[in-house]
Motif scaffolding. Structure first.
Motif, mmCIF file in Angstrom:
data_model
loop_
_atom_site.group_PDB
_atom_site.id
_atom_site.type_symbol
_atom_site.label_atom_id
_atom_site.label_comp_id
_atom_site.label_asym_id
_atom_site.label_seq_id
_atom_site.Cartn_x
_atom_site.Cartn_y
_atom_site.Cartn_z
ATOM 1 N N GLY A 81 0.783 -1.231 0.000
ATOM 2 C CA GLY A 81 0.000 0.000 0.000
ATOM 3 C C GLY A 81 0.809 1.273 0.000
ATOM 4 O O GLY A 81 0.243 2.371 0.021
ATOM 5 N N GLY A 82 2.122 1.167 -0.052
ATOM 6 C CA GLY A 82 2.942 2.368 -0.069
ATOM 7 C C GLY A 82 2.877 3.075 -1.413
ATOM 8 O O GLY A 82 2.282 2.585 -2.360
ATOM 9 N N GLY A 83 3.500 4.232 -1.458
ATOM 10 C CA GLY A 83 3.523 5.013 -2.693
ATOM 11 C C GLY A 83 3.463 6.494 -2.388
ATOM 12 O O GLY A 83 3.865 6.931 -1.315
ATOM 13 N N LEU A 84 2.947 7.242 -3.331
ATOM 14 C CA LEU A 84 2.866 8.701 -3.204
ATOM 15 C C LEU A 84 1.517 9.111 -2.628
ATOM 16 O O LEU A 84 0.473 8.649 -3.092
ATOM 17 C CB LEU A 84 3.068 9.337 -4.576
ATOM 18 C CG LEU A 84 3.091 10.860 -4.640
ATOM 19 C CD1 LEU A 84 4.287 11.403 -3.865
ATOM 20 C CD2 LEU A 84 3.139 11.309 -6.102
ATOM 21 N N VAL A 85 1.560 9.965 -1.631
ATOM 22 C CA VAL A 85 0.349 10.459 -0.983
ATOM 23 C C VAL A 85 0.396 11.986 -0.973
ATOM 24 O O VAL A 85 1.452 12.574 -0.704
ATOM 25 C CB VAL A 85 0.218 9.928 0.461
ATOM 26 C CG1 VAL A 85 -1.099 10.380 1.085
ATOM 27 C CG2 VAL A 85 0.322 8.403 0.488
ATOM 28 N N GLN A 86 -0.714 12.599 -1.244
ATOM 29 C CA GLN A 86 -0.811 14.054 -1.239
ATOM 30 C C GLN A 86 -0.831 14.587 0.202
ATOM 31 O O GLN A 86 -1.460 13.976 1.084
ATOM 32 C CB GLN A 86 -2.096 14.500 -1.936
ATOM 33 C CG GLN A 86 -2.163 14.148 -3.406
ATOM 34 C CD GLN A 86 -1.332 15.092 -4.259
ATOM 35 O OE1 GLN A 86 -1.149 16.264 -3.912
ATOM 36 N NE2 GLN A 86 -0.826 14.598 -5.372
ATOM 37 N N PRO A 87 -0.173 15.701 0.439
ATOM 38 C CA PRO A 87 -0.261 16.322 1.770
ATOM 39 C C PRO A 87 -1.718 16.597 2.139
ATOM 40 O O PRO A 87 -2.507 17.038 1.293
ATOM 41 C CB PRO A 87 0.519 17.625 1.596
ATOM 42 C CG PRO A 87 1.470 17.348 0.480
ATOM 43 C CD PRO A 87 0.741 16.432 -0.462
ATOM 44 N N GLY A 88 -2.043 16.316 3.368
ATOM 45 C CA GLY A 88 -3.408 16.490 3.834
ATOM 46 C C GLY A 88 -4.282 15.273 3.634
ATOM 47 O O GLY A 88 -5.389 15.200 4.179
ATOM 48 N N LEU B 166 -2.844 -0.189 8.813
ATOM 49 C CA LEU B 166 -2.504 1.110 9.396
ATOM 50 C C LEU B 166 -3.178 2.197 8.584
ATOM 51 O O LEU B 166 -3.099 2.199 7.358
ATOM 52 C CB LEU B 166 -0.991 1.320 9.358
ATOM 53 C CG LEU B 166 -0.503 2.757 9.607
ATOM 54 C CD1 LEU B 166 -0.699 3.135 11.073
ATOM 55 C CD2 LEU B 166 0.954 2.905 9.194
ATOM 56 N N GLN B 167 -3.837 3.100 9.253
ATOM 57 C CA GLN B 167 -4.341 4.304 8.607
ATOM 58 C C GLN B 167 -3.738 5.510 9.314
ATOM 59 O O GLN B 167 -3.747 5.569 10.551
ATOM 60 C CB GLN B 167 -5.864 4.365 8.655
ATOM 61 C CG GLN B 167 -6.540 3.270 7.843
ATOM 62 C CD GLN B 167 -8.026 3.522 7.668
ATOM 63 O OE1 GLN B 167 -8.440 4.532 7.136
ATOM 64 N NE2 GLN B 167 -8.815 2.573 8.118
ATOM 65 N N LEU B 168 -3.247 6.443 8.513
ATOM 66 C CA LEU B 168 -2.680 7.672 9.059
ATOM 67 C C LEU B 168 -3.299 8.834 8.297
ATOM 68 O O LEU B 168 -3.200 8.907 7.073
ATOM 69 C CB LEU B 168 -1.163 7.684 8.911
ATOM 70 C CG LEU B 168 -0.414 8.831 9.600
ATOM 71 C CD1 LEU B 168 -0.570 8.736 11.111
ATOM 72 C CD2 LEU B 168 1.061 8.816 9.205
ATOM 73 N N ARG B 169 -3.934 9.716 9.011
ATOM 74 C CA ARG B 169 -4.680 10.824 8.409
ATOM 75 C C ARG B 169 -3.871 12.118 8.435
ATOM 76 O O ARG B 169 -2.886 12.236 9.172
ATOM 77 C CB ARG B 169 -5.987 11.017 9.176
ATOM 78 C CG ARG B 169 -6.897 9.806 9.155
ATOM 79 C CD ARG B 169 -8.090 9.973 10.065
ATOM 80 N NE ARG B 169 -7.728 9.976 11.480
ATOM 81 C CZ ARG B 169 -7.579 8.874 12.191
ATOM 82 N NH1 ARG B 169 -7.730 7.690 11.651
ATOM 83 N NH2 ARG B 169 -7.263 8.963 13.482
#
Length: 123
Positions: free
Chosen positions: A8-15, A80-83
């Motif tokens: 599930g890793g990769g690029l995530v947008q800020p926010g 894992l969820q991180l908001r």
């Protein structure tokens, strides 16, 4: 053969939010506590949180307002969820198991450790 594999890793947008999974096999999943540990570039390991065999969760105080950990014993998987992520959440994320719950970032305290998945928070 014991396997602990993150995905599930990769690029995530800020926010935004990140969601990682950890699939385990080769040992009695139900007996083990599972933790998430991360390592940011140029920094040491950081314990993020854990879920015990009975579903009790424990989170790092610095992440408590943004983190959720759950487990699905039918799939031998935990999540894992991180908001509200920021570039400071960029790291390699690891899942690790221990027969006795631990809240440390010391690798020696864990029985099995995954290979890690890279998460980059960037626009």
């Amino acid at each position: 053969e014991v396997q602990v594999v993150e995905s599930g890793g990769g690029l995530v947008q800020p926010g935004g939010s990140l969601r990682l999974s950890c699939a385990a096999s080769g040992f009695t999943f139900d007996d083990y506590a599972m933790s998430w540990v991360r390592q940011a570039p140029g920094k040491g390991l950081e314990w993020m949180g854990a879920i015990d065999y009975d579903g009790s969760t424990y989170y790092s105080p610095s992440l408590k307002s943004r983190i959720s950990i759950s487990r699905d014993t039918s799939k031998n998987q935990f999540t894992l969820q991180l908001r509200s992520v920021t570039p400071e959440d960029t790291a390699v994320y690891y899942c690790a198991t221990s027969l006795i719950l631990t809240t440390t970032d010391n690798r020696d305290e864990y029985d099995y450790w995954g290979q890690g998945t890279q998460v980059t928070v960037s626009s």
